[in-house]
Design a protein around this motif. Structure first.
Motif, mmCIF file in Angstrom:
data_model
loop_
_atom_site.group_PDB
_atom_site.id
_atom_site.type_symbol
_atom_site.label_atom_id
_atom_site.label_comp_id
_atom_site.label_asym_id
_atom_site.label_seq_id
_atom_site.Cartn_x
_atom_site.Cartn_y
_atom_site.Cartn_z
ATOM 1 N N PRO A 79 0.740 -1.119 -0.107
ATOM 2 C CA PRO A 79 -0.132 0.192 0.038
ATOM 3 C C PRO A 79 0.828 1.455 -0.050
ATOM 4 C CG PRO A 79 -0.741 -1.544 1.811
ATOM 5 C CD PRO A 79 0.601 -1.981 1.180
ATOM 6 N N ILE A 80 0.386 2.191 -0.563
ATOM 7 C CA ILE A 80 0.899 3.605 -0.618
ATOM 8 C C ILE A 80 0.199 4.475 0.015
ATOM 9 C CG2 ILE A 80 1.783 5.573 -1.864
ATOM 10 C CD1 ILE A 80 2.174 3.638 -4.449
ATOM 11 N N GLU A 81 0.418 4.793 1.631
ATOM 12 C CA GLU A 81 -0.566 5.345 2.111
ATOM 13 C C GLU A 81 -1.508 6.491 1.422
ATOM 14 O OE1 GLU A 81 -1.164 6.879 6.829
ATOM 15 O OE2 GLU A 81 0.386 5.254 6.297
ATOM 16 N N GLY A 82 -2.927 6.198 1.683
ATOM 17 C CA GLY A 82 -3.662 7.289 1.093
ATOM 18 C C GLY A 82 -3.619 7.578 -0.595
ATOM 19 N N ALA A 83 -2.734 6.801 -1.140
ATOM 20 C CA ALA A 83 -2.509 6.991 -2.627
ATOM 21 C C ALA A 83 -2.682 6.132 -3.818
ATOM 22 C CB ALA A 83 -1.271 7.860 -2.851
ATOM 23 N N GLY A 84 -2.543 4.525 -2.968
ATOM 24 C CA GLY A 84 -2.641 3.629 -4.059
ATOM 25 C C GLY A 84 -2.078 2.565 -3.532
ATOM 26 N N MET A 85 -1.385 1.673 -4.479
ATOM 27 C CA MET A 85 -0.679 0.547 -4.475
ATOM 28 C C MET A 85 0.414 0.231 -5.215
ATOM 29 S SD MET A 85 -1.579 -2.561 -2.499
ATOM 30 C CE MET A 85 -3.338 -2.134 -2.150
ATOM 31 N N VAL A 86 1.444 -0.446 -4.758
ATOM 32 C CA VAL A 86 2.219 -0.985 -5.682
ATOM 33 C C VAL A 86 2.062 -2.635 -5.590
ATOM 34 C CG1 VAL A 86 4.800 -1.728 -6.101
ATOM 35 C CG2 VAL A 86 4.109 0.712 -4.987
ATOM 36 N N TYR A 106 5.489 -8.372 -13.439
ATOM 37 C CA TYR A 106 5.207 -6.960 -13.561
ATOM 38 C C TYR A 106 5.514 -6.615 -12.186
ATOM 39 C CZ TYR A 106 2.303 -8.865 -17.503
ATOM 40 O OH TYR A 106 1.924 -9.487 -18.618
ATOM 41 N N VAL A 107 5.481 -5.216 -12.243
ATOM 42 C CA VAL A 107 5.467 -4.160 -11.054
ATOM 43 C C VAL A 107 4.599 -2.962 -11.475
ATOM 44 C CG1 VAL A 107 6.405 -2.947 -9.506
ATOM 45 C CG2 VAL A 107 7.611 -5.164 -9.911
ATOM 46 N N ALA A 108 3.556 -3.163 -10.982
ATOM 47 C CA ALA A 108 2.450 -1.844 -11.124
ATOM 48 C C ALA A 108 2.389 -0.884 -10.241
ATOM 49 C CB ALA A 108 1.189 -2.347 -11.489
ATOM 50 N N VAL A 109 2.868 0.370 -10.548
ATOM 51 C CA VAL A 109 2.493 1.424 -9.437
ATOM 52 C C VAL A 109 1.104 1.985 -9.724
ATOM 53 C CG1 VAL A 109 3.349 3.565 -8.487
ATOM 54 C CG2 VAL A 109 5.008 1.874 -9.329
ATOM 55 N N ILE A 110 0.152 1.971 -8.981
ATOM 56 C CA ILE A 110 -1.272 2.377 -8.989
ATOM 57 C C ILE A 110 -1.589 3.509 -8.128
ATOM 58 C CG2 ILE A 110 -3.477 1.573 -9.082
ATOM 59 C CD1 ILE A 110 -2.526 -1.416 -9.374
ATOM 60 N N GLU A 111 -2.012 4.719 -8.848
ATOM 61 C CA GLU A 111 -2.462 5.752 -8.011
ATOM 62 C C GLU A 111 -3.963 5.907 -7.897
ATOM 63 O OE1 GLU A 111 -0.222 9.219 -9.305
ATOM 64 O OE2 GLU A 111 1.296 8.245 -9.054
ATOM 65 N N THR A 112 -4.535 6.025 -6.735
ATOM 66 C CA THR A 112 -6.296 5.879 -6.845
ATOM 67 C C THR A 112 -6.556 7.175 -6.077
ATOM 68 O OG1 THR A 112 -6.054 4.626 -4.709
ATOM 69 C CG2 THR A 112 -6.364 3.249 -6.750
ATOM 70 N N THR A 113 -7.744 7.689 -6.680
ATOM 71 C CA THR A 113 -8.678 8.802 -6.101
ATOM 72 C C THR A 113 -10.023 8.576 -6.150
ATOM 73 O OG1 THR A 113 -8.296 10.123 -7.838
ATOM 74 C CG2 THR A 113 -6.523 10.544 -6.326
ATOM 75 N N GLY A 114 -10.724 8.887 -5.195
ATOM 76 C CA GLY A 114 -12.411 8.682 -5.349
ATOM 77 C C GLY A 114 -12.659 7.291 -5.801
ATOM 78 N N GLY A 115 -12.326 6.425 -5.443
ATOM 79 C CA GLY A 115 -12.487 4.916 -5.713
ATOM 80 C C GLY A 115 -12.255 4.329 -7.105
ATOM 81 N N ARG A 116 -11.278 5.345 -7.872
ATOM 82 C CA ARG A 116 -11.019 4.709 -9.044
ATOM 83 C C ARG A 116 -9.436 5.202 -9.278
ATOM 84 N NH1 ARG A 116 -15.559 2.876 -10.076
ATOM 85 N NH2 ARG A 116 -17.074 4.024 -11.099
ATOM 86 N N ILE A 117 -8.992 4.473 -10.425
ATOM 87 C CA ILE A 117 -7.443 4.652 -10.563
ATOM 88 C C ILE A 117 -7.229 5.649 -11.696
ATOM 89 C CG2 ILE A 117 -5.462 3.272 -11.862
ATOM 90 C CD1 ILE A 117 -6.769 0.815 -11.314
ATOM 91 N N GLY A 118 -6.251 6.710 -11.252
ATOM 92 C CA GLY A 118 -5.819 7.612 -11.953
ATOM 93 C C GLY A 118 -4.588 7.745 -12.684
ATOM 94 N N ARG A 119 -3.721 6.762 -12.194
ATOM 95 C CA ARG A 119 -2.510 6.389 -13.026
ATOM 96 C C ARG A 119 -2.173 5.035 -12.705
ATOM 97 N NH1 ARG A 119 3.242 8.813 -11.656
ATOM 98 N NH2 ARG A 119 4.339 8.371 -13.521
ATOM 99 N N TYR A 120 -1.718 4.414 -13.873
ATOM 100 C CA TYR A 120 -1.294 2.969 -13.624
ATOM 101 C C TYR A 120 -0.027 2.930 -14.585
ATOM 102 C CZ TYR A 120 -2.029 -2.147 -13.602
ATOM 103 O OH TYR A 120 -2.095 -3.464 -13.254
ATOM 104 N N ARG A 121 0.893 2.685 -13.808
ATOM 105 C CA ARG A 121 2.385 2.811 -14.501
ATOM 106 C C ARG A 121 2.987 1.207 -14.258
ATOM 107 N NH1 ARG A 121 6.420 7.333 -15.360
ATOM 108 N NH2 ARG A 121 7.996 6.138 -16.006
ATOM 109 N N GLU A 122 2.917 0.334 -15.391
ATOM 110 C CA GLU A 122 3.373 -0.949 -15.442
ATOM 111 C C GLU A 122 4.728 -1.016 -15.989
ATOM 112 O OE1 GLU A 122 0.429 -4.219 -16.246
ATOM 113 O OE2 GLU A 122 1.423 -4.012 -18.175
#
Length: 132
Positions: A79-86, A106-122
């Motif tokens: 988890p990325i505190e308050g921001a998403g997940m790796v 794979y390694v994916a860095v996922i940023e979420t806001t408001g219940g949706r993904i805003g950025r997905y870097r794979e």
């Protein structure tokens, strides 16, 4: 589901992100904001960045029928505190035209806001792709 080839990765991502996603997510694109950014910096060819859900749908449509993802396995979530997940995960897939099978990590860095993904870097190793 609009892109049935992505059902395994959809299930894995929904399970990994859990309550960070809005209720009712059923398909891959449902997880993303309309203006989301999808990036794959090590892709062997363009595009390496797709901006917006409509552009993602167009890009995914070019893959439909060319590849079958048979399996995705989630190895770790950070988890990325308050921001998403790796996420660290792997897949097994095959090319439809040649029936050639391959595996990828794979390694994916996922940023979420408001219940949706805003950025997905794979990130993945292009040397593992067929024909590489």
């Amino acid at each position: 589901m609009r892109f049935p080839m992505l059902q395994p990765v959809t299930e894995m991502t929904v399970a990994a992100l859990g309550p960070r996603l809005a209720p009712g997510v059923e398909g891959y694109l449902d997880m993303f904001h309309d203006d989301a950014v999808f990036e794959f910096p090590y892709a062997p060819a363009e595009p390496r960045r797709v901006e917006g859900k409509a552009a993602m749908a167009s890009y995914l449509a070019t893959l439909e029928g060319t590849i079958v993802f048979e399996r995705f396995d989630l190895d770790a979530c950070h988890p990325i505190e308050g921001a998403g997940m790796v996420m660290e995960y792997r897949s097994q897939a095959r090319l439809v035209a040649t029936d050639e099978r391959f595996e990828q990590e794979y390694v994916a860095v996922i940023e979420t806001t408001g219940g949706r993904i805003g950025r997905y870097r794979e990130y993945y190793n292009p040397a593992n792709l067929p024909g590489a």
